[in-house]
Design an enzyme around this catalytic site. Structure first.
Site, short mmCIF file in Angstrom:
data_model
loop_
_atom_site.label_atom_id
_atom_site.label_comp_id
_atom_site.label_asym_id
_atom_site.label_seq_id
_atom_site.Cartn_x
_atom_site.Cartn_y
_atom_site.Cartn_z
N SER A 50 -22.17 57.08 9.23
CA SER A 50 -22.95 58.22 10.40
C SER A 50 -24.26 58.80 9.56
O SER A 50 -24.80 59.31 10.34
CB SER A 50 -21.95 59.45 10.66
OG SER A 50 -21.88 60.96 11.15
N TRP A 51 -23.28 59.55 8.65
CA TRP A 51 -24.99 60.41 7.56
C TRP A 51 -26.12 59.85 7.82
O TRP A 51 -27.12 60.17 7.80
CB TRP A 51 -24.51 61.61 6.56
CG TRP A 51 -24.16 60.61 5.64
CD1 TRP A 51 -23.23 59.80 5.10
CD2 TRP A 51 -23.83 61.32 4.02
NE1 TRP A 51 -22.60 59.54 4.28
CE2 TRP A 51 -23.28 60.86 3.22
CE3 TRP A 51 -23.99 63.04 3.92
CZ2 TRP A 51 -22.91 61.72 2.05
CZ3 TRP A 51 -24.37 63.54 2.84
CH2 TRP A 51 -23.72 62.57 1.74
N ASP A 52 -26.27 58.22 7.31
CA ASP A 52 -26.86 57.06 7.04
C ASP A 52 -28.00 57.59 7.84
O ASP A 52 -29.18 57.18 7.86
CB ASP A 52 -26.31 56.12 6.92
CG ASP A 52 -25.58 55.91 5.74
OD1 ASP A 52 -24.39 55.94 6.06
OD2 ASP A 52 -26.05 54.83 4.61
N GLN A 127 -18.23 62.43 8.41
CA GLN A 127 -18.74 62.33 7.32
C GLN A 127 -19.75 63.12 7.50
O GLN A 127 -19.98 64.05 9.46
CB GLN A 127 -20.05 61.21 7.45
CG GLN A 127 -19.63 60.12 6.88
CD GLN A 127 -20.32 58.61 6.45
OE1 GLN A 127 -20.93 58.34 7.21
NE2 GLN A 127 -19.83 58.13 5.40
N GLY A 192 -18.46 61.32 1.90
CA GLY A 192 -19.54 60.68 2.07
C GLY A 192 -20.54 60.15 0.68
O GLY A 192 -20.42 59.71 -0.83
N ASP A 194 -18.04 59.31 -1.62
CA ASP A 194 -16.40 58.59 -2.43
C ASP A 194 -15.73 58.88 -3.58
O ASP A 194 -14.49 59.21 -3.65
CB ASP A 194 -16.28 57.06 -1.81
CG ASP A 194 -17.29 57.02 -0.39
OD1 ASP A 194 -18.16 57.74 -0.13
OD2 ASP A 194 -17.44 56.33 -0.48
N GLU A 431 -29.23 52.06 -3.85
CA GLU A 431 -28.66 53.02 -2.82
C GLU A 431 -28.54 53.76 -3.98
O GLU A 431 -27.92 54.94 -3.16
CB GLU A 431 -27.55 52.04 -2.87
CG GLU A 431 -26.19 53.11 -2.21
CD GLU A 431 -24.39 52.44 -2.00
OE1 GLU A 431 -24.57 50.96 -2.17
OE2 GLU A 431 -24.57 52.95 -1.04
N GLN A 446 -32.05 49.58 1.10
CA GLN A 446 -30.23 50.69 1.38
C GLN A 446 -31.24 51.17 2.07
O GLN A 446 -32.68 52.27 2.38
CB GLN A 446 -30.16 51.83 0.91
CG GLN A 446 -28.88 52.56 0.94
CD GLN A 446 -27.61 52.12 1.19
OE1 GLN A 446 -27.75 51.02 0.80
NE2 GLN A 446 -26.52 52.60 1.64
#
Ligand code: 9WN
Length: 494
Positions: A50-52, A127, A192, A194, A431, A446
């Protein structure tokens, strides 16, 4: 050579590096493109997150606003009836053993009466809501470039506005039954961030029950397992998923029984900023007056909530554990929540900036680049190579850069932008990165890293979008999977 000539050479070299960086960023997004949505990363994350996706849309906007709009619309096709936007939409074409927990593990989500039709399957978590900010960015880029894109972008805003409103309403109601202005999360994955030390204390109170054995596919995709969360972290993550499944993914049931219920300040601050964006979108689409009042109230409520969790000793905001009924004292980048929410008074802003510049963050002497580590090196539990426990994350830098600009701090924002870009020129589209050596960690290629690089490159030092996109050179895009014409659109110099 005269110093003037030296300057010219330096400028040309810098421009050359930027042009190459833009080309590589475009290539990463092209490779991860699935037609109308983008994989978060080719191997480690073969699904839509989602937020990606929201950050990706911000970057894609510079390659084609139509394609960027599709990215968000594709995600919102899987919005739940409650308004929730799922944290993962699973890719039916992903190789079977590529990501765990995959769609089969989320069967409960599909069984919920609130879930969208399947396939594709979704998780039942969510997220941080960057989406309205991204939708507005798509509009800004379209408006700057002009032509038929402007009408298309306005139509896109009309289409997405009610979905965004429903999403924010979900967060302000189901996730804030107390009316505190702060969003409750049920799982560290929802934050997000984690395995951040933010969650160490509340996770300690989660007693893991009888958990069947499970695979760690994620460890196959990183150079060293120490870059990812530990086995003990994962046991707790999966146990929390079990409990959410047992509660039938039902919000009320979860709220009643769940051992991990935390008011997340970063999530809440992003929601305040996203509500500001939504207010602008509401004006652009001519939404009814009641919506404006509603959203303005949400913003005010969000500020009140964040204010209540300010810690003047640390100069940061703190998360709040609803179960233990106490704030969580951890020095992480999430503490800059009020900066991200925006509209702070001069005193609060000064305190936030002092913390940002201090030894605890950007002023730490061992940093390779002056960009904030996800966790302060002065915080217990800091680990320079382990996921959210220390490494620097380009999307976090983007968020802080964007927030500094909104706070009227253009020089500081520019320094952060430049350092972040240098990190990517040397380190690649990782990332995350070791803050002391700049080494690339986690996934390669990423998508959201490439996306924020494109947005930085398209923005002038003071933040407004470049009128002439000198860096984003014209070039043809052929989508890897073919079919969607917008990729064939060149990246124009406006
Ligand atoms: C779990 C995709 C996502 C990001 C998160 C990041 C990581 C997933 C994981 O990857 O989380 O959602 O498996 O580790 O923490 O922020 O959205 O890039």
């Amino acid at each position: 050579m005269t110093s003037k000539n030296n300057r010219v050479v330096r400028t040309e070299t810098a421009l050359g590096a930027e042009v190459q960086l833009a080309a590589r960023a475009r290539q990463v997004l092209r490779q991860n493109d699935m037609g109308d949505w983008t994989r978060a990363a080719p191997n480690l994350y073969p699904h839509q997150w989602s937020w990606d996706s929201a950050f990706i849309a911000i970057g894609l906007a510079h390659l084609g606003t139509r394609r960027a709009a599709k990215e968000l619309l594709a995600l919102f096709e899987h919005q739940w009836r409650t308004g929730k936007v799922p944290h993962i939409v699973f890719n039916p074409e992903a190789p079977p053993d590529s990501y765990f927990p995959g769609p089969e593990h989320w069967a409960c989500a599909a069984a919920s009466p609130d879930a969208p039709p399947t396939p594709p399957y979704t998780s039942c978590l969510c997220q941080p809501p960057i989406h309205a900010i991204a939708a507005l960015r798509v509009w800004e880029v379209a408006e700057r470039k002009g032509g038929e894109r402007v009408d298309e972008a306005r139509a896109f805003l009309r289409q997405i506005y009610p979905k965004l409103l429903l999403w924010h309403r979900y967060l302000m109601t189901h996730r804030d039954p107390e009316g505190s202005g702060l969003v409750t999360i049920y799982h560290p994955w929802e934050s997000g961030t984690d395995n951040s030390p933010r969650w160490d204390e509340p996770l300690m109170n989660v007693e893991v029950g009888d958990l069947p054995s499970y695979p760690r596919y994620d460890l196959q995709h990183v150079a060293n397992p120490s870059e990812r969360p530990t086995g003990a972290d994962y046991d707790r993550y999966l146990w929390l998923v079990e409990l959410i499944k047992k509660a039938g993914c039902d919000e009320r049931n979860i709220y009643r029984s769940h051992p991990f219920l935390v008011k997340d300040i970063l999530f809440s601050a992003i929601l305040v900023a996203a509500n500001e964006a939504l207010l602008e979108i509401a004006a652009l689409v001519g939404a009814q007056g009641g919506d404006h009042t509603l959203i303005a109230n949400w913003i005010a409520r969000g500020h009140r909530g964040l204010n209540s969790l300010w810690d003047s000793e640390l100069g940061l905001c703190l998360d709040y554990d609803l179960r233990a009924r106490r704030p969580l004292r951890a020095r992480t980048m999430a503490g800059f929540a009020p900066l991200i929410a925006g509209r702070q008074g001069p005193e609060r802003l000064e305190a936030l900036i002092a913390t940002l510049d201090s030894l605890a963050f950007v002023g730490h002497p061992w940093l390779r680049w002056p960009v904030p580590p996800s966790t302060s090196p002065l915080q217990a539990g800091f680990h320079r190579r382990n996921y959210w426990r220390g490494p620097t994350w380009p999307v976090v830098n983007w968020l802080l850069w964007w927030s500094l600009l909104r706070a009227g701090e253009p020089e500081r924002a520019q320094r952060l932008r430049q350092a972040s870009l240098q990190q990517l020129v040397i380190g690649g589209f990782g990332e995350y990165f070791d803050p002391f050596t700049g080494e690339l960690l986690g996934a390669n290629d990423q998508s959201w890293t490439a996306a924020v690089a494109l947005d930085w490159l398209a923005s002038q030092s003071h933040g407004t979008l470049r009128r002439t996109a000198t860096v984003l050179q014209p070039g043809r895009y052929e989508p890897v999977r073919g079919g969607h014409t917008e990729w064939a659109e060149t990246v124009e110099s406006a």
